[in-house]
Motif scaffolding. Sequence first.
Motif, PDB file in Angstrom:
ATOM      1  N   UNK A  99      11.175 -77.266 -17.885  1.00  0.00           N
ATOM      2  CA  UNK A  99      12.410 -76.556 -18.246  1.00  0.00           C
ATOM      3  C   UNK A  99      12.353 -76.060 -19.696  1.00  0.00           C
ATOM      4  N   UNK A 100      11.822 -76.861 -20.589  1.00  0.00           N
ATOM      5  CA  UNK A 100      11.705 -76.436 -21.986  1.00  0.00           C
ATOM      6  C   UNK A 100      10.805 -75.201 -22.095  1.00  0.00           C
ATOM      7  N   UNK A 101       9.691 -75.218 -21.366  1.00  0.00           N
ATOM      8  CA  UNK A 101       8.775 -74.080 -21.419  1.00  0.00           C
ATOM      9  C   UNK A 101       9.432 -72.822 -20.856  1.00  0.00           C
ATOM     10  N   UNK A 102      10.159 -72.962 -19.753  1.00  0.00           N
ATOM     11  CA  UNK A 102      10.803 -71.802 -19.131  1.00  0.00           C
ATOM     12  C   UNK A 102      11.821 -71.169 -20.072  1.00  0.00           C
ATOM     13  N   UNK A 103      12.568 -71.990 -20.807  1.00  0.00           N
ATOM     14  CA  UNK A 103      13.589 -71.456 -21.720  1.00  0.00           C
ATOM     15  C   UNK A 103      12.946 -70.719 -22.883  1.00  0.00           C
ATOM     16  N   UNK A 104      11.983 -71.354 -23.544  1.00  0.00           N
ATOM     17  CA  UNK A 104      11.403 -70.691 -24.728  1.00  0.00           C
ATOM     18  C   UNK A 104      10.605 -69.458 -24.322  1.00  0.00           C
ATOM     19  N   UNK A 105      10.011 -69.472 -23.140  1.00  0.00           N
ATOM     20  CA  UNK A 105       9.261 -68.295 -22.677  1.00  0.00           C
ATOM     21  C   UNK A 105      10.201 -67.117 -22.458  1.00  0.00           C
ATOM     22  N   UNK A 106      11.393 -67.393 -21.970  1.00  0.00           N
ATOM     23  CA  UNK A 106      12.383 -66.323 -21.766  1.00  0.00           C
ATOM     24  C   UNK A 106      12.698 -65.629 -23.083  1.00  0.00           C
ATOM     25  N   UNK A 107      12.688 -66.389 -24.179  1.00  0.00           N
ATOM     26  CA  UNK A 107      12.988 -65.821 -25.494  1.00  0.00           C
ATOM     27  C   UNK A 107      11.727 -65.383 -26.242  1.00  0.00           C
ATOM     28  N   UNK A 108      10.617 -65.260 -25.508  1.00  0.00           N
ATOM     29  CA  UNK A 108       9.418 -64.688 -26.103  1.00  0.00           C
ATOM     30  C   UNK A 108       8.543 -65.662 -26.851  1.00  0.00           C
ATOM     31  N   UNK A 109       8.693 -66.954 -26.614  1.00  0.00           N
ATOM     32  CA  UNK A 109       7.871 -67.949 -27.292  1.00  0.00           C
ATOM     33  C   UNK A 109       7.121 -68.791 -26.253  1.00  0.00           C
TER      34      UNK A 109
END
Length: 731
Positions: free
Chosen positions: A382-392
Amino acid sequence: MPSLTAPPQTGRSQLAEIVEHTWGYDSFLPLQREAMECCLASRDSVVILPTGGGKSLCFQAPALCMEGMALVVSPLISLMKDQVDALRACGVAAAYINSTLSTSERRQVAEQIRRGELKLLYAAPERLLADRTLDFLKNANVSLVAVDEAHCISAWGHDFRPEYRALRVLKQAFPSVGIHAYTATASEQVRQDIAEQLGLESPEMLVGSFDRPNLVYRLRPGSGKFAQMCEIIQRHQNASGIVYCISRKEVDRTAASLCALGHRAAPYHAGMSDQERHDNQDAFIEERVDVIVATVAFGMGIDKSNVRYVIHAGMPKSLEHYQQESGRAGRDGLEAECWLFHSGNDAMTWKRMLDNSDPQARDGALRALDAMEGFCQGVECRHRAIVRYFGQELESDNCGACDVCLDELDQVADPVILAQKILSCVARLSERFGADYTAKVLAGSQEQRIVQQGHNQLSTYGLLKEHAVATIRQWIEQLASQGFVAKTGEFNVLQLTPAGRALLKGQGSPQLLKPAEPQQRAPKAADSWDGVDRDLFEVLRELRGKLAAELQVPAYIVFGDTALRDMARRRPSTTDAFRQVNGVGDKKLEDFGEAFVEAIVNYCRANEVPMDINTSAARGLAPAKPQAAGDVSMSALPAFEFFRRGASVEEVMANMNRARSTVHGYLGEYLRHELVLDPTPWVDAATVRRIETAIEEVGPQQRLAPIFEHLGGEVSYDDIRIVAACLRNRS
């Protein structure tokens, strides 16, 4: 009232000293120093730091180092008041101007500005941009301008406020002063729009990590969510939490149900009067209420650091909203839980709400909603999915703080075969139906429309009949999120993608998850309780509440939970030792040091607990075991009041117009939840004695049939259940 005396002016090299003496922090969080140095150099900046990342300090600390007064644009009255109260508690000269001030109070603030007594002034954009206000402030020696919640200026943002657009005049009004924009959530497009709308000149873009490692994310299907909510709230008894609901009706119902169970809860939504919302928000901030149940109308104005959990009772409408709403937990950096209960109906609810919106805004909102659905049905960290959405990208392979990485979800035994069955059904239905209908066909539903269409004759009909429709529906959503099937058109008709057709031929590796038994593995952030004497923590929490009530400020203005835990870990016996506690600055030492040290010393002497502990040696105290809450359904709660008054099953049946079996089910929930010991209001004393004797003679049983048979079939199963439940409660 704290002193309003301005601290001595210092240079850039004194930032660390100002932060240590004023706020009691001996280090900077990521990007804080860089953001502060932009202020000192009067260089425009856009600063994106996560909730809890210390954005406010980025402009507050430089304001104390610079000559003149910092001007802070803030969108909400409650947010201004909280920040000004917190600054004054630290001995900083701060004030705000808004509609809550009387004429005499506004004059007093104006005089403070004229005399150069203020270091920070907070104002709403509407008040600030009034001609007389802006002209007055042009002569006030403004040192810097900070625009808080700056995402509100962008039409691409998730909380666009038209009045923020007019803030472009600030650059014209204060041409030699640095303008600094701060927010927790902004995509690249929003960041560029913020800079353009404010007219910033070559701004420094400081973008922190969007990850909040102290938050533990857990996603669950929406079925049975109220019972799970109750368990979460019970586990965090006396701690602050937020429950977000999509509709006002659900807010009212949930808040009333929690109150009926004895929780200190209050509702908050736009359908309430301003006074009701204000009263309930204050009760939550001042810790007279533990749980606030709210729509998205609640939150931006809350600067409360010790929220220990955020529960979403439905899917938010975007990942931006989810990041910001869940981010209101754990702002103090301590561990906090974020639960999201979702169902397929949530997206349809949001789409109905968007029907009358502007077409351009609606298109963007629908894209954001699709991304949110994909997150809910996804199977990656879940942490990876969130930061990936914001380009990180997340650096770690395992965050150690979500249901996926904590192994709380299991993959089905053979995901390829299962996926092929589902995709085959989509194909057999000629790709003309949605996920709900497809799931029912696979489950073997006897719904009239399925029979009328002849779909009960398909080879895929009932192919997954051993599984619940809701479970099959989740798998369909997971396949959609992985690109094996697409939702098309107004009614989200399922169509196979090229990847889905390849998977039917055995080419592909889908991941299909099912809920698993909760694991005992603790999230990595749990060690913030290590070494903390929890009983002392509660003593200090009560003292904090008492002092806050006397000062008429929120409890966390006195000290945050981080500071209280550190006190209960170090257990300082002198004010000198107390000064070493994380979060204790000079002013708070002066105002509160003696009271807290006295409470610590008295507790330690009474309980023979050692004091002045080296924090490295304070680890290893066993945490208190959480008390689990019994399952309870929201529909049963109205019956609880009748049972508390000793009403019979027949009386409840008549009052609630429910069947006998239903009311007996309610009574069973009531007995378990309330730990009732005496069954005689519902079973006569003689029968109770017979049942208790039979249970003793038959011995411990999970089944009631042996007891029923031992009693010769003369006593009903309902009476046996009631007596057995009370016996279990006694043990």
